[in-house]
Design a protein around this motif. Structure first.
Motif, PDB file in Angstrom:
ATOM      1  N   PHE A  60      19.900 -40.941  20.729  1.00 41.77           N
ATOM      2  CA  PHE A  60      21.035 -41.850  20.890  1.00 41.77           C
ATOM      3  C   PHE A  60      22.254 -41.433  20.080  1.00 41.77           C
ATOM      4  O   PHE A  60      23.261 -42.115  20.086  1.00 41.77           O
ATOM      5  CB  PHE A  60      20.604 -43.283  20.565  1.00 41.77           C
ATOM      6  N   LEU A  61      22.135 -40.295  19.376  1.00 39.40           N
ATOM      7  CA  LEU A  61      23.313 -39.786  18.676  1.00 39.40           C
ATOM      8  C   LEU A  61      24.343 -39.295  19.687  1.00 39.40           C
ATOM      9  O   LEU A  61      25.534 -39.260  19.412  1.00 39.40           O
ATOM     10  CB  LEU A  61      22.913 -38.653  17.727  1.00 39.40           C
ATOM     11  N   ASP A  62      23.867 -38.886  20.850  1.00 39.37           N
ATOM     12  CA  ASP A  62      24.770 -38.428  21.901  1.00 39.37           C
ATOM     13  C   ASP A  62      24.452 -39.226  23.168  1.00 39.37           C
ATOM     14  O   ASP A  62      23.489 -38.931  23.865  1.00 39.37           O
ATOM     15  CB  ASP A  62      24.574 -36.924  22.134  1.00 39.37           C
ATOM     16  N   LEU A  63      25.282 -40.235  23.420  1.00 32.21           N
ATOM     17  CA  LEU A  63      24.998 -41.141  24.539  1.00 32.21           C
ATOM     18  C   LEU A  63      25.563 -40.604  25.853  1.00 32.21           C
ATOM     19  O   LEU A  63      26.373 -41.248  26.501  1.00 32.21           O
ATOM     20  CB  LEU A  63      25.574 -42.525  24.245  1.00 32.21           C
ATOM     21  N   THR A  64      25.132 -39.411  26.202  1.00 34.10           N
ATOM     22  CA  THR A  64      25.596 -38.831  27.462  1.00 34.10           C
ATOM     23  C   THR A  64      24.459 -38.890  28.471  1.00 34.10           C
ATOM     24  O   THR A  64      23.373 -38.366  28.202  1.00 34.10           O
ATOM     25  CB  THR A  64      26.002 -37.351  27.247  1.00 34.10           C
ATOM     26  N   PRO A  65      24.687 -39.497  29.636  1.00 34.57           N
ATOM     27  CA  PRO A  65      23.622 -39.512  30.642  1.00 34.57           C
ATOM     28  C   PRO A  65      23.228 -38.079  30.993  1.00 34.57           C
ATOM     29  O   PRO A  65      24.088 -37.212  31.153  1.00 34.57           O
ATOM     30  CB  PRO A  65      24.275 -40.202  31.849  1.00 34.57           C
ATOM     31  N   GLY A  66      21.933 -37.833  31.069  1.00 33.28           N
ATOM     32  CA  GLY A  66      21.454 -36.483  31.375  1.00 33.28           C
ATOM     33  C   GLY A  66      21.122 -35.683  30.138  1.00 33.28           C
ATOM     34  O   GLY A  66      20.473 -34.635  30.218  1.00 33.28           O
ATOM     35  N   GLN A  67      21.548 -36.165  28.983  1.00 34.73           N
ATOM     36  CA  GLN A  67      21.260 -35.460  27.735  1.00 34.73           C
ATOM     37  C   GLN A  67      19.786 -35.670  27.385  1.00 34.73           C
ATOM     38  O   GLN A  67      19.276 -36.783  27.494  1.00 34.73           O
ATOM     39  CB  GLN A  67      22.176 -36.017  26.634  1.00 34.73           C
ATOM     40  N   ALA A  68      19.073 -34.590  27.047  1.00 34.34           N
ATOM     41  CA  ALA A  68      17.634 -34.717  26.770  1.00 34.34           C
ATOM     42  C   ALA A  68      17.200 -33.708  25.719  1.00 34.34           C
ATOM     43  O   ALA A  68      17.879 -32.696  25.501  1.00 34.34           O
ATOM     44  CB  ALA A  68      16.838 -34.508  28.056  1.00 34.34           C
ATOM     45  N   GLY A 105      14.998 -38.238  27.228  1.00 32.32           N
ATOM     46  CA  GLY A 105      16.442 -38.224  27.362  1.00 32.32           C
ATOM     47  C   GLY A 105      16.989 -39.495  27.965  1.00 32.32           C
ATOM     48  O   GLY A 105      16.257 -40.470  28.175  1.00 32.32           O
ATOM     49  N   ILE A 106      18.278 -39.444  28.229  1.00 30.79           N
ATOM     50  CA  ILE A 106      18.975 -40.628  28.719  1.00 30.79           C
ATOM     51  C   ILE A 106      19.313 -40.434  30.191  1.00 30.79           C
ATOM     52  O   ILE A 106      19.946 -39.438  30.563  1.00 30.79           O
ATOM     53  CB  ILE A 106      20.245 -40.877  27.887  1.00 30.79           C
TER      54      ILE A 106
END
Lengths: 330, 101
Positions: free
Chosen positions: A149-157, A257-258
């Motif tokens: 959750f440090l990088d709330l970019t969809p697709g980030q894993a 991931g998100i």
């Protein structure tokens, strides 16, 4: 409710303050004749407004106010004082951030009440935000997974070495036919709530509910041991509810991931081991845990009823997968 | 500067007048304290020219005169309102709400 403490040695002026401030909303007012009536260490540390009407013939309140602010920096301290020397000593305290506001006598009670009302509102907003924050944290992963959750970019894993566990309540189709949707939902909520509690108890994390079950992960060096203990505890709990559960467990690398869009995000785990755990869960009998062999080997659990090693054909996998069936242990 | 009321006495008068409804003597006492501050400030002000000296002396002298006038005023007001002049206690009938908590 926000607590407002009034300290005033003069009964007449104390009455004026109490009468005005008790009429404010969302406040609980308590009045004291002297600061010596208050044991600072016993006071709550929550957001509180303190109104001290300092009289020239009283002892200096500097030490008391300093203790108060040290006890809880969240206190909002207002001092009412006469001008001249008294006020100057209070200004020094305010500059040292031991008090927050000074009112010079004679005061306009309405202005004082407005200031305190504004502060009370501010405290209530902070309390609400704190509650919201704590509630939102419950939707977030725990432990190492939180760094996603440090990088709330969809697709980030990120790749994690984890145990993944699926649970599924058996015979739920028949069950839903025999009861009302509302009763079914209430019962499901109770059962899954208990499973989630156990998962957290064994340092796991629920990723999501899957209709009649849960998807959870366990990280760390003891993950296989903890996941197996947790699965056994879930089976015991389900047994007492007379609603058997099937459990599938695997271990290995997977992506966490998100997924979603900027407007709606959720965490998920993806990988071969996730698929395998879901398939094993489907193949587990009621009350049974079906785990990948590697989980059993790393888990070091002594079972009351001997588990059965078996190579199982799983859809999507070219060769049979080495697994262990763990029968009910009760 | 000659004073009839001490700073502590003036503060005590103000202490009893928490709110504006019963604060006439307190208002006077407050201005007396202000004049004392002004007078002291002029005494300690930096003088870089003869004009500075004259300005500061003038303000200090007029502050002292105003101070004396307001002290006399306060004395008279306290007598008119029947304050206890020994303890400088406000009479009960001037208090807005008699109830005690």
């Amino acid at each position: 409710m926000i607590q407002v403490l009034i300290i005033d040695s003069n009964p007449y002026t104390r009455t004026l303050l109490v009468e005005r401030l008790t009429s404010m909303a969302h406040c609980v007012v308590q009045a004291y004749e002297s600061s010596t009536q208050l044991k600072v260490s016993a006071l709550p540390t929550a957001h509180t407004v303190v109104v001290l009407n300092h009289h020239t013939r009283n002892d200096s309140p500097a030490e008391f106010l300093t203790q108060l602010k040290a006890h809880s920096p969240q206190y909002y301290i207002v001092v009412i004082t006469s001008p001249g020397v008294q006020k100057r000593s209070m200004v020094a305290l305010r500059e040292a951030e031991k008090i927050d506001s000074i009112f010079e006598k004679p005061i306009d009670l309405e202005v004082l009440a407005q200031r305190i009302d504004k502060q009370v509102e501010s405290f209530r907003e902070i309390q609400q935000l704190t509650t919201d924050h704590l509630n939102l944290l419950r939707f977030l992963p725990t432990g190492a997974l939180r760094r996603i959750f440090l990088d709330l970019t969809p697709g980030q894993a990120e790749v994690f070495d984890m145990v993944v566990m699926f649970t599924d309540i058996r015979n739920s189709s028949r069950w839903i036919m025999e009861t009302s949707a509302r009763d079914y939902f209430a019962k499901l909520h109770t059962l899954l709530g208990e499973q989630a509690r156990l998962i957290r108890l064994y340092d796991g994390m629920v990723i999501k509910t899957t209709g009649d079950g849960l998807l959870a992960v366990f990280a760390g060096s003891a993950r296989c041991h903890l996941a197996l203990k947790c699965a056994l505890a879930i089976q015991r709990a389900a047994q007492s509810e007379t609603l058997p559960v099937g459990v599938g467990i695997t271990d290995g690398l997977m992506l966490a991931g998100i997924l979603g869009t900027q407007d709606h995000l959720h965490i998920d785990v993806i990988g071969v081991q996730v698929h395998l755990a879901a398939r094993l869960c489907n193949k587990a009998q009621a009350g049974e845990i079906l785990a990948a062999q590697s989980v059993i080997e790393k888990g070091h659990i002594r079972f009351a009823n001997a588990p059965l090693a078996e190579a199982i054909s799983v859809r999507g996998f070219d060769t049979p997968v080495n697994c262990t069936r763990i029968p009910p242990q009760f | 500067m000659k004073t009839d009321f001490t700073d502590e006495q003036l503060s005590h008068i103000i202490d009893q007048s928490l709110i504006y409804q019963c604060a006439c003597p307190a208002q006077v006492a407050k201005h007396i304290i202000g004049l004392r501050d002004l007078h002291e400030y002029q005494q300690n002000c930096i003088n870089q020219s003869d004009t500075d000296i004259a300005v500061h002396q003038r303000i200090a002298a007029d502050a002292a005169r105003a101070h004396q006038a307001l002290e006399e005023c306060l004395h008279a007001v306290l007598q008119l309102e029947q304050w206890d002049l020994t303890t400088l206690t406000m009479p009960n009938n001037l208090q807005k709400i008699p109830r005690v908590i």
